[in-house]
Design an enzyme around this catalytic site. Structure first.
Site, PDB file in Angstrom:
ATOM      1  N   HIS A  34     110.100 142.972  80.820  1.00 48.08           N
ATOM      2  CA  HIS A  34     111.551 142.766  80.704  1.00 48.08           C
ATOM      3  C   HIS A  34     112.039 143.630  79.538  1.00 48.08           C
ATOM      4  O   HIS A  34     111.258 144.352  78.909  1.00 48.08           O
ATOM      5  CB  HIS A  34     111.861 141.279  80.513  1.00 48.08           C
ATOM      6  CG  HIS A  34     111.068 140.625  79.420  1.00 48.08           C
ATOM      7  ND1 HIS A  34     111.250 140.915  78.085  1.00 48.08           N
ATOM      8  CD2 HIS A  34     110.055 139.714  79.463  1.00 48.08           C
ATOM      9  CE1 HIS A  34     110.418 140.199  77.349  1.00 48.08           C
ATOM     10  NE2 HIS A  34     109.671 139.475  78.169  1.00 48.08           N
ATOM     11  N   HIS A  37     110.108 143.749  76.208  1.00 48.06           N
ATOM     12  CA  HIS A  37     108.964 144.671  76.183  1.00 48.06           C
ATOM     13  C   HIS A  37     109.459 146.112  76.011  1.00 48.06           C
ATOM     14  O   HIS A  37     108.873 146.897  75.259  1.00 48.06           O
ATOM     15  CB  HIS A  37     108.161 144.583  77.488  1.00 48.06           C
ATOM     16  CG  HIS A  37     107.515 143.249  77.736  1.00 48.06           C
ATOM     17  ND1 HIS A  37     107.838 142.449  78.807  1.00 48.06           N
ATOM     18  CD2 HIS A  37     106.537 142.585  77.067  1.00 48.06           C
ATOM     19  CE1 HIS A  37     107.094 141.347  78.795  1.00 48.06           C
ATOM     20  NE2 HIS A  37     106.304 141.404  77.742  1.00 48.06           N
ATOM     21  N   VAL A 178     114.502 139.973  71.597  1.00 47.27           N
ATOM     22  CA  VAL A 178     115.581 140.425  72.486  1.00 47.27           C
ATOM     23  C   VAL A 178     115.998 139.229  73.344  1.00 47.27           C
ATOM     24  O   VAL A 178     115.149 138.521  73.895  1.00 47.27           O
ATOM     25  CB  VAL A 178     115.107 141.597  73.367  1.00 47.27           C
ATOM     26  CG1 VAL A 178     116.218 142.065  74.297  1.00 47.27           C
ATOM     27  CG2 VAL A 178     114.638 142.750  72.484  1.00 47.27           C
ATOM     28  N   SER A 188     108.580 136.572  80.127  1.00 48.34           N
ATOM     29  CA  SER A 188     108.076 136.699  81.499  1.00 48.34           C
ATOM     30  C   SER A 188     108.135 135.350  82.204  1.00 48.34           C
ATOM     31  O   SER A 188     108.326 135.271  83.411  1.00 48.34           O
ATOM     32  CB  SER A 188     106.632 137.198  81.485  1.00 48.34           C
ATOM     33  OG  SER A 188     106.562 138.374  80.712  1.00 48.34           O
TER      34      SER A 188
HETATM   35  P1  AMP Z   1     103.726 139.092  76.533  1.00 48.57           P
HETATM   36  O1  AMP Z   1     103.754 140.044  77.674  1.00 48.57           O
HETATM   37  O2  AMP Z   1     104.566 137.877  76.731  1.00 48.57           O
HETATM   38  O3  AMP Z   1     102.329 138.791  76.054  1.00 48.57           O
HETATM   39  O4  AMP Z   1     104.422 139.858  75.341  1.00 48.57           O
HETATM   40  C1  AMP Z   1     103.993 141.116  74.932  1.00 48.57           C
HETATM   41  C2  AMP Z   1     104.687 141.461  73.632  1.00 48.57           C
HETATM   42  O5  AMP Z   1     106.102 141.451  73.847  1.00 48.57           O
HETATM   43  C3  AMP Z   1     104.412 140.448  72.518  1.00 48.57           C
HETATM   44  O6  AMP Z   1     104.263 141.131  71.294  1.00 48.57           O
HETATM   45  C4  AMP Z   1     105.659 139.596  72.527  1.00 48.57           C
HETATM   46  O7  AMP Z   1     105.940 138.993  71.278  1.00 48.57           O
HETATM   47  C5  AMP Z   1     106.707 140.631  72.882  1.00 48.57           C
HETATM   48  N1  AMP Z   1     107.902 140.000  73.435  1.00 48.57           N
HETATM   49  C6  AMP Z   1     107.947 139.105  74.469  1.00 48.57           C
HETATM   50  N2  AMP Z   1     109.212 138.703  74.669  1.00 48.57           N
HETATM   51  C7  AMP Z   1     109.978 139.347  73.752  1.00 48.57           C
HETATM   52  C8  AMP Z   1     111.368 139.334  73.432  1.00 48.57           C
HETATM   53  N3  AMP Z   1     112.241 138.592  74.105  1.00 48.57           N
HETATM   54  N4  AMP Z   1     111.795 140.125  72.414  1.00 48.57           N
HETATM   55  C9  AMP Z   1     110.921 140.883  71.705  1.00 48.57           C
HETATM   56  N5  AMP Z   1     109.600 140.938  71.961  1.00 48.57           N
HETATM   57  C10 AMP Z   1     109.131 140.175  72.953  1.00 48.57           C
END
Ligand code: AMP
Length: 285
Positions: A34, A37, A178, A188
């Site tokens: 999203h 990321h 974000v 996600s």
């Molecule tokens: P994930 O795919 O959920 O493991 O997240 C991968 C990376 O994206 C991690 O470092 C999360 O902290 C970051 N992340 C997930 N959602 C957000 C968001 N809304 N804003 C900023 N970073 C995010």
């Protein structure tokens, strides 16, 4: 954008870049990408010559197997999104490339008290799993910089601790959360919300703002009252709350009174139906 699946092939690519004196930045993800990321990828590309993004749904960080199996998997859409971004390499390893010796008896890290509070208390073993996968991904990428989101505040603290435990030269850069226009932190897991749940979900952010306002306005209200009101707001909306915590932003220890620390972080974890959402807000008193 090149897609690489095997760690040895990735390292070969990385060494070629390093021989040219190019800096390498890394954004690890579990996919179902999203805008949150994509912002990490933008930060990475603006700081580093080469941007590597990984998509790997790490089995060892799920304490609940049902949650692992229901985690959204949208690899084709993810590849399309990344193709339009500044990512140079998408690292897409299979499970047996990350864990060639299997997933039993994996190494454990001495993370101290941070491991068993908040997320650690409600998701036992979660942060060991995070450390196991990050260690392996760092070995495959050897990045100069690692970009992660403040959305997972405690995870950033754990990874910083891990970097010092393993003597890594990689520097962690934490990027802001974000949000959707209505304040819901992008995640996600939001893909799994029903239309009704999606309408209710921004209440977590509203509650964070309510707590921030209660703290900043210096009204004659106790910490206990603020947390209790926040709990009630969330439960009235239909959430089942794991925690509402107000902590020191550096140590993550719960504060005992509103004047006990100049920099606070408010953290919430709550279920709406089967879906567990987390969010946080930093407040400088
Ligand atoms: P994930 O795919 O959920 O493991 O997240 C991968 C990376 O994206 C991690 O470092 C999360 O902290 C970051 N992340 C997930 N959602 C957000 C968001 N809304 N804003 C900023 N970073 C995010």
């Amino acid at each position: 954008m090149t897609i690489i699946q095997q760690p040895t092939a990735l390292l070969e690519f990385i060494y070629k870049q390093k021989a040219k004196d190019l800096s390498v930045g890394f954004v690890p993800t579990m996919g179902a990408l999203h805008k949150g990321h994509l912002e990490l990828i933008k930060y990475c590309a603006s700081h580093c010559d080469i941007t590597i993004c990984s998509i790997f749904i790490n089995p060892t960080q799920f304490n609940d197997q049902a949650d692992y199996h229901k985690y959204p998997n949208r690899i084709e859409e993810d590849i399309r999104m990344l193709a339009g971004s500044s990512v140079n390499v998408l690292f897409l390893p299979p499970v047996n490339a990350v864990y060639p010796d299997g997933m039993d008896n994996l190494e454990q890290y001495n993370l101290g008290s941070i491991e068993n509070i908040l997320e650690g208390q409600y998701r036992p073993g979660h942060f060991q799993g995070v450390c196991q996968v990050i260690t392996r991904l760092l070995k495959a990428v050897e990045p100069d910089f690692l970009f992660m989101g403040q959305k997972d505040y405690q995870q950033c603290m754990v990874v910083n601790k891990l970097l010092s435990l393993i003597g890594s030269k990689t520097q962690l850069i934490t990027c802001p959360t974000v949000r959707e226009a209505d304040g819901l932190a992008m995640s996600s897991r939001n893909l799994r919300l029903s239309a009704v749940q999606r309408k209710l979900a921004p209440e977590i952010h509203k509650t964070l703002l309510f707590i921030k306002h209660s703290i900043s306005s210096k009204l004659p209200v106790t910490l206990y009252q603020i947390k209790s009101d926040a709990f009630k707001r969330l439960e009235k909306t239909g959430f089942s709350v794991d925690y509402v915590q107000i902590s020191d932003s550096i140590t993550l220890k719960p504060i005992k009174s509103l004047s006990s620390s100049p920099s606070l972080v408010i953290l919430i974890a709550a279920f709406i139906g089967e879906i567990r959402l987390i969010d946080n807000l930093i407040v400088n008193v």
